[in-house]
Design a protein around this motif. Sequence first.
Motif, short mmCIF file in Angstrom:
data_model
loop_
_atom_site.label_atom_id
_atom_site.label_comp_id
_atom_site.label_asym_id
_atom_site.label_seq_id
_atom_site.Cartn_x
_atom_site.Cartn_y
_atom_site.Cartn_z
N ARG A 16 0.83 -1.21 0.00
CA ARG A 16 0.00 0.00 0.00
C ARG A 16 0.87 1.26 0.00
O ARG A 16 0.58 2.23 -0.71
CB ARG A 16 -0.92 0.01 1.23
CG ARG A 16 -2.01 -1.04 1.20
CD ARG A 16 -3.03 -0.76 0.12
NE ARG A 16 -3.72 0.51 0.32
CZ ARG A 16 -4.76 0.69 1.10
NH1 ARG A 16 -5.25 -0.33 1.79
NH2 ARG A 16 -5.35 1.87 1.20
N SER A 17 1.95 1.24 0.79
CA SER A 17 2.82 2.41 0.87
C SER A 17 3.49 2.69 -0.46
O SER A 17 3.70 3.86 -0.84
CB SER A 17 3.87 2.20 1.97
OG SER A 17 4.71 3.32 2.09
N ASN A 18 3.84 1.62 -1.19
CA ASN A 18 4.53 1.78 -2.46
C ASN A 18 3.59 1.98 -3.65
O ASN A 18 4.05 2.13 -4.79
CB ASN A 18 5.42 0.56 -2.74
CG ASN A 18 6.57 0.46 -1.75
OD1 ASN A 18 6.97 1.44 -1.13
ND2 ASN A 18 7.10 -0.75 -1.60
N SER A 19 2.29 1.96 -3.40
CA SER A 19 1.33 2.04 -4.51
C SER A 19 1.24 3.43 -5.12
O SER A 19 0.78 3.59 -6.24
CB SER A 19 -0.06 1.63 -4.01
OG SER A 19 -0.58 2.59 -3.10
N GLY A 20 1.68 4.45 -4.35
CA GLY A 20 1.58 5.81 -4.84
C GLY A 20 0.19 6.39 -4.73
O GLY A 20 -0.08 7.50 -5.24
N LYS A 21 -0.73 5.69 -4.07
CA LYS A 21 -2.11 6.14 -3.98
C LYS A 21 -2.49 6.61 -2.58
O LYS A 21 -3.64 6.96 -2.33
CB LYS A 21 -3.06 5.02 -4.43
CG LYS A 21 -2.88 4.61 -5.89
CD LYS A 21 -3.86 3.54 -6.29
CE LYS A 21 -3.68 3.17 -7.77
NZ LYS A 21 -4.64 2.11 -8.19
N LEU A 22 -1.53 6.62 -1.66
CA LEU A 22 -1.81 7.05 -0.31
C LEU A 22 -1.26 8.45 -0.07
O LEU A 22 -0.21 8.81 -0.58
CB LEU A 22 -1.19 6.08 0.71
CG LEU A 22 -1.78 4.68 0.79
CD1 LEU A 22 -1.03 3.86 1.84
CD2 LEU A 22 -3.26 4.72 1.10
N LYS A 23 -1.97 9.21 0.73
CA LYS A 23 -1.53 10.55 1.10
C LYS A 23 -0.54 10.47 2.27
O LYS A 23 -0.70 9.63 3.15
CB LYS A 23 -2.74 11.40 1.50
CG LYS A 23 -2.41 12.83 1.85
CD LYS A 23 -3.67 13.60 2.20
CE LYS A 23 -3.35 15.03 2.61
NZ LYS A 23 -4.60 15.79 2.96
N LYS A 24 0.44 11.33 2.27
CA LYS A 24 1.41 11.36 3.36
C LYS A 24 0.87 12.20 4.50
O LYS A 24 0.40 13.32 4.30
CB LYS A 24 2.76 11.92 2.88
CG LYS A 24 3.85 11.88 3.93
CD LYS A 24 5.18 12.34 3.36
CE LYS A 24 6.28 12.26 4.41
NZ LYS A 24 7.60 12.67 3.86
N TYR A 25 0.91 11.64 5.72
CA TYR A 25 0.43 12.34 6.90
C TYR A 25 1.55 12.52 7.91
O TYR A 25 2.56 11.79 7.89
CB TYR A 25 -0.71 11.55 7.57
CG TYR A 25 -1.97 11.48 6.75
CD1 TYR A 25 -2.86 12.54 6.73
CD2 TYR A 25 -2.28 10.34 6.01
CE1 TYR A 25 -4.03 12.48 5.99
CE2 TYR A 25 -3.45 10.26 5.27
CZ TYR A 25 -4.32 11.34 5.26
OH TYR A 25 -5.48 11.26 4.51
N SER A 26 1.36 13.43 8.82
CA SER A 26 2.31 13.62 9.91
C SER A 26 2.19 12.45 10.87
O SER A 26 1.16 11.78 10.94
CB SER A 26 2.01 14.93 10.65
OG SER A 26 0.78 14.81 11.35
#
Length: 249
Positions: free
Chosen positions: A189-199
Amino acid sequence: MMPIGMSVVIITRNAASTLVSTLDALSEFGEVVIYDNGSIDETPSIAARYPNVSLHQGEFFGFGLTKRHAVSLAKNDWILSLDADEVPSKRLTTELRQWIASARSCDIGNVLRENSMLGRPVRHSGWGNDWLVRLFNRRDYNFNDAMVHESVEIDHKANIIQLPGCIEHAAVTDLSQFLEKINRYSTLRSNSGKLKKYSPGVIFLKSIFAFIRTYFFQLGVLDGWRGLVIAVANANGVFWKYIKFYNVK
């Protein structure tokens, strides 16, 4: 024997602990396609024992694309998609015989999956009432390209039919599977490029909410210690899939 015209498609990776039960239950099907992506246990040798199994081996492209590729290897257009830890009930198998005799390509089979942990059904925790599209004609439908939590893409023309019977899913046979899945799925999921980065703070709050949702809103508390394990695992899955954005080399 199941009428000609339907293939069972399964993707596998280190599935030796459950694959025998699955393939034993599929003896009536003329073709079972297994696409193995990197097993280092006895999965390939187990598959090779069954005369109705067609074994293929290759790379993993993410769950959606890998299942699409496996579907392309089947001889028949009607596809029953299963995982290597799932068994169709006898009633479902009987219904499939009737289905294939009169089904149209726009028909879609929705099947109830009964999930169990260490031999006991889990009725809540987000695992209950688990209806999934698992039967389709590949001329009209197929899996999407999701890296994780893939599904069959359907449109407004689809005629969705809830089939009697169920798929019995041995979701967890060893608690260590939770840790393995959390690590593998969170990386995908992290490498999919479809997740937003959060603090980190927001990630922590999202993880807490995942626990609360599973254990309280989805009534995981009624599943006893199993519900607690699932809630903690869900919280960990949320935490790791987002925090791995910070895994900068």
